[in-house]
Design a protein around this motif. Structure first.
Motif, PDB file in Angstrom:
ATOM      1  N   PRO A 153     -80.358  54.306 -20.400  1.00 13.08           N
ATOM      2  CA  PRO A 153     -81.088  53.451 -21.346  1.00 13.08           C
ATOM      3  C   PRO A 153     -82.088  52.578 -20.590  1.00 13.08           C
ATOM      4  O   PRO A 153     -81.881  52.237 -19.424  1.00 13.08           O
ATOM      5  N   GLY A 155     -83.301  52.939 -26.439  1.00 12.69           N
ATOM      6  CA  GLY A 155     -82.231  53.918 -26.315  1.00 12.69           C
ATOM      7  C   GLY A 155     -80.959  53.381 -26.940  1.00 12.69           C
ATOM      8  O   GLY A 155     -80.979  52.482 -27.781  1.00 12.69           O
ATOM      9  N   ASP A 156     -79.827  53.921 -26.520  1.00 16.10           N
ATOM     10  CA  ASP A 156     -78.531  53.566 -27.103  1.00 16.10           C
ATOM     11  C   ASP A 156     -78.114  52.163 -26.637  1.00 16.10           C
ATOM     12  O   ASP A 156     -77.791  51.950 -25.474  1.00 16.10           O
ATOM     13  N   LEU A 157     -78.115  51.205 -27.578  1.00 17.51           N
ATOM     14  CA  LEU A 157     -77.753  49.827 -27.222  1.00 17.51           C
ATOM     15  C   LEU A 157     -76.318  49.743 -26.733  1.00 17.51           C
ATOM     16  O   LEU A 157     -76.020  49.015 -25.776  1.00 17.51           O
ATOM     17  N   TYR A 158     -75.401  50.470 -27.378  1.00 19.10           N
ATOM     18  CA  TYR A 158     -74.000  50.425 -26.957  1.00 19.10           C
ATOM     19  C   TYR A 158     -73.848  50.935 -25.524  1.00 19.10           C
ATOM     20  O   TYR A 158     -73.120  50.350 -24.725  1.00 19.10           O
ATOM     21  N   ARG A 159     -74.522  52.025 -25.201  1.00 13.83           N
ATOM     22  CA  ARG A 159     -74.414  52.568 -23.841  1.00 13.83           C
ATOM     23  C   ARG A 159     -74.996  51.583 -22.830  1.00 13.83           C
ATOM     24  O   ARG A 159     -74.428  51.375 -21.748  1.00 13.83           O
ATOM     25  N   ARG A 179     -69.357  48.350 -35.742  1.00 11.93           N
ATOM     26  CA  ARG A 179     -70.338  49.431 -35.654  1.00 11.93           C
ATOM     27  C   ARG A 179     -70.955  49.728 -37.024  1.00 11.93           C
ATOM     28  O   ARG A 179     -72.142  50.063 -37.123  1.00 11.93           O
ATOM     29  N   GLU A 187     -79.416  47.802 -38.431  1.00 10.10           N
ATOM     30  CA  GLU A 187     -80.462  48.617 -37.820  1.00 10.10           C
ATOM     31  C   GLU A 187     -81.194  49.467 -38.848  1.00 10.10           C
ATOM     32  O   GLU A 187     -82.376  49.790 -38.668  1.00 10.10           O
ATOM     33  N   ALA A 215     -72.960  44.256 -31.661  1.00 15.40           N
ATOM     34  CA  ALA A 215     -72.805  45.423 -30.788  1.00 15.40           C
ATOM     35  C   ALA A 215     -71.938  45.084 -29.574  1.00 15.40           C
ATOM     36  O   ALA A 215     -71.047  45.856 -29.194  1.00 15.40           O
TER      37      ALA A 215
END
Length: 445
Positions: A38, A73-77, A373, A380, A403
């Motif tokens: 990310p 990109g993926d905020l969680y990642r 989530r 979002e 998140a």
């Protein structure tokens, strides 16, 4: 001048003594770092000044809220990769900045170079969403009203967007093996919230004609469910005027004004007991360690003998040195002013000291990860409208907070528990079923 991103990555890795797990894009559009990771977007060098003056979580949060820092990109990642840098490092840097911690000469030099890259100006003021008006003693009636208003009086339409039709702002109760159906498949958030409301009513063994007090009643979802499905007479108390106005409208629309009362009132001011049952869902986190014994004693005093309390509360992991506990700086500044978390064992002990018999503790930590989530997905899906309903900074606060909290529950850094306690009569008959968790069984007597 050389490109900013490669310099930033090299300096960060020298300071952190290890590789930076995300890619960086700087304000000059240069990039550096792992190609498949990310992207941490630094839109303005002001973000660096915030981080240097407040190393750790608070500086990063201020840059995020101000829109100077973002993730592509993926905020969680991204948050998961940065977890050891943000959450699992002690946030105890003195006010004078990062140089105070750098003992290694090479690290000190790297920090100096980073300061040059950030520019010579003083740190900018915090974004306006930060709570800075805290008059009065901590957890006094006045200060608690201000804290609740900061979090909840940001517009009911905003909360409708995030929470969905259920308007329940606490952990839902998902089916075994569930994964929230964000695209029309699987159980919905509304299904899981309805299941949670009904679980609470069954644990409290509600029956027609009983009196229920809901402490921190929010937008009225629990008392509406209890009155409609179980025939109780219910009172919900909240310190948020916006919540109360919304809840009263719902009560009127459902024709339940003869059975449901919504009050703008502190739980410490409730004086019309006894109640047959009390629910406190997601409210005790606002009480504070110094006031918790008072909270438990007040609720005990409001219950009739044989009455039940359902206390649904977020818990932190216990520390080896409990005196070292500090309130999360980002949460305290931007989300829940004056909120405090305690280990579940401490909560159970204080309830028992107040006179309660604790009969069941159900840990539902994984359920909160799924719930958060779902809320993030709602936010979002219509982020531009969410920003218009509040402010862009406030919408960014909620996205980051929810998140990051989802990951905190999933990584077992925090948990959430439903504690069922009884004001057991002098004869000792608690009136619970012999088999635990068989909440549908009738109550004796």
């Amino acid at each position: 001048m050389s490109a900013a991103a490669p310099r930033l990555v090299a300096l960060a890795e020298k300071i952190l003594s290890g590789p930076l797990p995300v890619r960086v894009r700087a304000w000059d559009h240069s990039e550096a770092g792992p190609p498949d990771a990310p992207v941490l977007v630094i839109r303005h060098r002001r973000a660096l000044r915030r981080i240097l003056w407040r190393p750790g979580e608070l500086g990063l949060a201020r840059a995020w809220v101000a829109g100077e820092l973002d993730v592509e990109g993926d905020l969680y990642r991204a948050l998961d990769l940065l977890a050891e840098l943000i959450w699992e490092r002690p946030d105890d840097v003195p006010r004078r900045g990062a140089l105070a911690l750098a003992r290694d000469p090479a690290v000190r030099q790297a920090v100096r170079e980073l300061a040059k890259l950030a520019g010579p100006a003083l740190p900018p003021p915090p974004p306006r969403e930060e709570n800075r008006s805290r008059g009065g003693l901590r957890h006094s009636l006045l200060r608690d009203r201000k804290a609740i208003s900061h979090h909840y009086d940001v517009g009911n339409e905003f909360y409708e967007l995030v929470l969905g039709p259920s308007m329940v702002y606490s952990c839902a109760y998902w089916e075994e093996g569930a994964s929230p159906g964000f695209a029309g498949e699987g159980p919905t958030l509304e299904d899981a919230q309805r299941a949670k409301l009904d679980l609470i009513c069954r644990k409290l063994a509600l029956r027609e004609g009983q009196r229920l007090l809901d402490v921190g009643g929010g937008w009225g979802s629990l008392v509406l469910h209890a009155a409609r499905e179980y025939g109780v007479r219910a009172v919900a108390v909240t310190l948020s005027r916006e919540q109360a106005a919304y809840a009263r409208k719902r009560v009127a629309e459902e024709g339940l004004t003869d059975r449901v009362e919504i009050r703008v009132q502190d739980y410490r001011e409730v004086a019309d007991g006894p109640y047959d049952a009390i629910s406190s869902v997601g409210m005790a986190e606002h009480v504070g360690e110094a006031r918790y014994a008072e909270y438990a004693a007040d609720l005990y005093g409001l219950l009739a003998p044989g009455g039940r309390l359902l206390n649904h509360q977020i818990a932190r992991r216990p520390l080896a040195d409990e005196e070292a506990y500090e309130v999360d700086r980002f949460i305290d500044a931007y989300v829940f002013p004056d909120g405090e978390l305690a280990p579940v064992g401490r909560t159970v002990a204080l309830l028992e000291e107040a006179g309660f018999e604790v009969r069941d503790v159900e840990a539902i930590r994984e359920h909160y990860g799924l719930t958060l989530r779902a809320w993030v997905a709602n936010l979002e899906a219509d982020f531009a409208r969410a920003a218009r309903l509040t402010t862009p900074g406030r919408a960014r606060v909620w996205r980051l907070y929810m998140a990051a909290s989802a990951l905190a529950f999933e990584r077992n850094r925090i948990g959430v528990n439903q504690v069922l306690a009884v004001r057991t009569p002098s004869g000792g008959g608690a009136g619970l079923p012999l088999r635990p968790r068989v909440w549908s069984e009738s109550v004796s007597g």
